[in-house]
Design a protein around this motif. Sequence first.
Motif, PDB file in Angstrom:
ATOM      1  N   ALA A 277       0.833  -1.203   0.000  1.00 43.98           N
ATOM      2  CA  ALA A 277       0.000   0.000   0.000  1.00 43.98           C
ATOM      3  C   ALA A 277       0.869   1.254   0.000  1.00 43.98           C
ATOM      4  O   ALA A 277       0.478   2.293  -0.539  1.00 43.98           O
ATOM      5  N   GLY A 278       2.067   1.142   0.585  1.00 39.94           N
ATOM      6  CA  GLY A 278       2.960   2.291   0.675  1.00 39.94           C
ATOM      7  C   GLY A 278       3.471   2.782  -0.663  1.00 39.94           C
ATOM      8  O   GLY A 278       3.837   3.961  -0.796  1.00 39.94           O
ATOM      9  N   ILE A 279       3.501   1.898  -1.669  1.00 38.05           N
ATOM     10  CA  ILE A 279       3.992   2.327  -2.981  1.00 38.05           C
ATOM     11  C   ILE A 279       2.928   3.102  -3.747  1.00 38.05           C
ATOM     12  O   ILE A 279       3.229   3.771  -4.746  1.00 38.05           O
ATOM     13  N   CYS A 280       1.710   3.014  -3.278  1.00 36.09           N
ATOM     14  CA  CYS A 280       0.578   3.590  -3.994  1.00 36.09           C
ATOM     15  C   CYS A 280       0.717   5.102  -4.162  1.00 36.09           C
ATOM     16  O   CYS A 280       0.629   5.629  -5.272  1.00 36.09           O
ATOM     17  N   THR A 281       0.928   5.793  -3.050  1.00 35.99           N
ATOM     18  CA  THR A 281       0.919   7.258  -3.071  1.00 35.99           C
ATOM     19  C   THR A 281       2.018   7.873  -3.935  1.00 35.99           C
ATOM     20  O   THR A 281       1.724   8.666  -4.835  1.00 35.99           O
ATOM     21  N   PRO A 282       3.302   7.563  -3.722  1.00 38.49           N
ATOM     22  CA  PRO A 282       4.342   8.214  -4.537  1.00 38.49           C
ATOM     23  C   PRO A 282       4.243   7.879  -6.019  1.00 38.49           C
ATOM     24  O   PRO A 282       4.444   8.758  -6.865  1.00 38.49           O
ATOM     25  N   LEU A 283       3.934   6.626  -6.352  1.00 39.25           N
ATOM     26  CA  LEU A 283       3.823   6.263  -7.771  1.00 39.25           C
ATOM     27  C   LEU A 283       2.628   6.960  -8.426  1.00 39.25           C
ATOM     28  O   LEU A 283       2.709   7.393  -9.583  1.00 39.25           O
ATOM     29  N   ALA A 284       1.524   7.068  -7.692  1.00 38.27           N
ATOM     30  CA  ALA A 284       0.346   7.750  -8.238  1.00 38.27           C
ATOM     31  C   ALA A 284       0.655   9.216  -8.503  1.00 38.27           C
ATOM     32  O   ALA A 284       0.305   9.759  -9.556  1.00 38.27           O
ATOM     33  N   TRP A 285       1.326   9.866  -7.566  1.00 37.34           N
ATOM     34  CA  TRP A 285       1.648  11.288  -7.749  1.00 37.34           C
ATOM     35  C   TRP A 285       2.618  11.499  -8.912  1.00 37.34           C
ATOM     36  O   TRP A 285       2.477  12.462  -9.683  1.00 37.34           O
ATOM     37  N   LEU A 286       3.595  10.622  -9.060  1.00 41.00           N
ATOM     38  CA  LEU A 286       4.514  10.737 -10.197  1.00 41.00           C
ATOM     39  C   LEU A 286       3.757  10.566 -11.518  1.00 41.00           C
ATOM     40  O   LEU A 286       3.995  11.306 -12.487  1.00 41.00           O
ATOM     41  N   ALA A 287       2.844   9.604 -11.557  1.00 34.03           N
ATOM     42  CA  ALA A 287       2.065   9.360 -12.774  1.00 34.03           C
ATOM     43  C   ALA A 287       1.160  10.544 -13.094  1.00 34.03           C
ATOM     44  O   ALA A 287       0.953  10.886 -14.268  1.00 34.03           O
ATOM     45  N   ILE A 288       0.604  11.184 -12.070  1.00 38.24           N
ATOM     46  CA  ILE A 288      -0.239  12.362 -12.284  1.00 38.24           C
ATOM     47  C   ILE A 288       0.581  13.487 -12.916  1.00 38.24           C
ATOM     48  O   ILE A 288       0.134  14.173 -13.837  1.00 38.24           O
ATOM     49  N   GLY A 289       1.797  13.670 -12.405  1.00 38.63           N
ATOM     50  CA  GLY A 289       2.678  14.679 -12.990  1.00 38.63           C
ATOM     51  C   GLY A 289       3.012  14.380 -14.436  1.00 38.63           C
ATOM     52  O   GLY A 289       3.051  15.285 -15.283  1.00 38.63           O
ATOM     53  N   MET A 290       3.232  13.109 -14.752  1.00 33.42           N
ATOM     54  CA  MET A 290       3.520  12.715 -16.124  1.00 33.42           C
ATOM     55  C   MET A 290       2.313  12.955 -17.026  1.00 33.42           C
ATOM     56  O   MET A 290       2.447  13.352 -18.180  1.00 33.42           O
ATOM     57  N   THR A 291       1.110  12.725 -16.485  1.00 37.19           N
ATOM     58  CA  THR A 291      -0.107  12.971 -17.253  1.00 37.19           C
ATOM     59  C   THR A 291      -0.243  14.443 -17.589  1.00 37.19           C
ATOM     60  O   THR A 291      -0.632  14.812 -18.700  1.00 37.19           O
ATOM     61  N   MET A 292       0.076  15.305 -16.620  1.00 35.77           N
ATOM     62  CA  MET A 292       0.020  16.747 -16.865  1.00 35.77           C
ATOM     63  C   MET A 292       1.014  17.165 -17.947  1.00 35.77           C
ATOM     64  O   MET A 292       0.716  18.013 -18.785  1.00 35.77           O
ATOM     65  N   ALA A 293       2.199  16.565 -17.929  1.00 35.15           N
ATOM     66  CA  ALA A 293       3.209  16.895 -18.933  1.00 35.15           C
ATOM     67  C   ALA A 293       2.778  16.455 -20.320  1.00 35.15           C
ATOM     68  O   ALA A 293       3.128  17.080 -21.327  1.00 35.15           O
ATOM     69  N   LYS A 294       1.997  15.381 -20.376  1.00 35.65           N
ATOM     70  CA  LYS A 294       1.541  14.856 -21.662  1.00 35.65           C
ATOM     71  C   LYS A 294       0.445  15.717 -22.258  1.00 35.65           C
ATOM     72  O   LYS A 294       0.305  15.813 -23.475  1.00 35.65           O
ATOM     73  N   GLY A 295      -0.373  16.349 -21.413  1.00 42.11           N
ATOM     74  CA  GLY A 295      -1.471  17.168 -21.896  1.00 42.11           C
ATOM     75  C   GLY A 295      -0.974  18.489 -22.451  1.00 42.11           C
ATOM     76  O   GLY A 295       0.152  18.925 -22.190  1.00 42.11           O
ATOM     77  N   ASN A 296      -1.839  19.154 -23.197  1.00 44.82           N
ATOM     78  CA  ASN A 296      -1.487  20.438 -23.803  1.00 44.82           C
ATOM     79  C   ASN A 296      -1.982  21.554 -22.893  1.00 44.82           C
ATOM     80  O   ASN A 296      -3.093  22.069 -23.056  1.00 44.82           O
ATOM     81  N   LEU A 297      -1.174  21.915 -21.900  1.00 45.47           N
ATOM     82  CA  LEU A 297      -1.581  22.896 -20.909  1.00 45.47           C
ATOM     83  C   LEU A 297      -1.768  24.280 -21.532  1.00 45.47           C
ATOM     84  O   LEU A 297      -2.713  25.009 -21.181  1.00 45.47           O
ATOM     85  N   LYS A 298      -0.893  24.648 -22.452  1.00 47.02           N
ATOM     86  CA  LYS A 298      -1.005  25.963 -23.097  1.00 47.02           C
ATOM     87  C   LYS A 298      -2.328  26.087 -23.846  1.00 47.02           C
ATOM     88  O   LYS A 298      -2.997  27.114 -23.788  1.00 47.02           O
TER      89      LYS A 298
END
Length: 406
Positions: A277-298
């Motif tokens: 369960a401990g791996i859940c939080t950091p990996l999820a947050w890293l993946a969320i950041g990667m998702t944001m980088a993939k999207g077209n924020l501009k």
Amino acid sequence: MLYSNVGQAIADALKDTLGGWGMWSAIIATVSVIGLGFFLAARGIFKKEWEKILVRVVMVVGLPALALNGFLANATVKDIIEQLTVLLTGFAFYAIMMFVSKYFFFKYEKDLQDTFAMCIALASTTFFGTPIVTAIYGGAAAMPANIFNVPYRVFLYSLAFMIMSKKPMAATVDGKVSTKKLKSEMTEVEIAESRKIKKNALKNIFLNPILICTFIGLFIWVTQLIPGIDLLTVKGVEYKQIAGTSVFEKVDKIDKYSFLRIDILFPPAKTILSTLAGICTPLAWLAIGMTMAKGNLKEALKDGKLWYAASVKVIVAPLIILLMIVGVAGIGSATDWFTFSKVSLAVMVIMTAAPPANVVVAYAISYEKGANAASNLTTLSTLLSIITLPIWVIMVTAVGALPMFG
């Protein structure tokens, strides 16, 4: 006098929350790790294909372990009634939102209306919300988070699927007219593919590892109240004060537990589940950041429709469930039938304030319903969610100090 006491309770709750490092540490950690994931993906240090791997590990290993681990606790009738209240409130909320959310976008064309409505109704409660609430509120948040995710998943893979897969004769997709086939016009291959997608949707409901672990854990937790099931005994000691003195004596005690409590029957099981369960939080947050980088924020920042939809997502939707919970808690307090804890309140509101569910975006892509808009909405909503998170924590802290919340 009553208003003075309530005001003092709210002030004390806010002082304790804002004055300590507990909340701020969790929020700063959330923002920092998500930002790290964004930076590493934007610089190309994290490859694009890694995001799917991280998400898979979290969904198949981390979150199921977190779900099961959260239910390995003693149960009382009061606890079960409270979680049943969370469950029923969740079903009521999602039932309302599935039909009401489209009216926020009634001026939009049908496809975009459906996509935005489902994005508003269904947040990423599992992948985004659960790691955050457990980071802020600790193990106490695990159970209400698991319970609240049950109606979420039922509606996500059933009604949301039906709404998003419904194909009109013609529709506008990201500003372009797209002709879509009715079932009578589809080839046998297309019909077979459609059936396969529906089958996968049902599979996601009933064979989802998170939901399976949730139901297993819920069964273990609830059945502890069955008379005679407490066959496991654990010897321990406690210290009791000798009457009339300041001396404490050591007294042997025996605790009894249900034979289904795997953490008692085989203690390493608790350690294994906690580690996974401990791996859940950091990996999820890293993946969320990667998702944001993939999207077209501009592109998202320039779109007025996305700003409106994102604002409804992170402000209006959580406000609706907050008002619902206040009403439900008020009924429970007035009738003395049940209590609604401040942790359950916080969990449900914060999880609802999360960005749109990734599955809804996948539906939009699969059925050509504003796929680009859905993706950009997720990116913008994620950014806004990070900004509004401290505000909602403060809000639920203040509301949770009201007498109606246990």
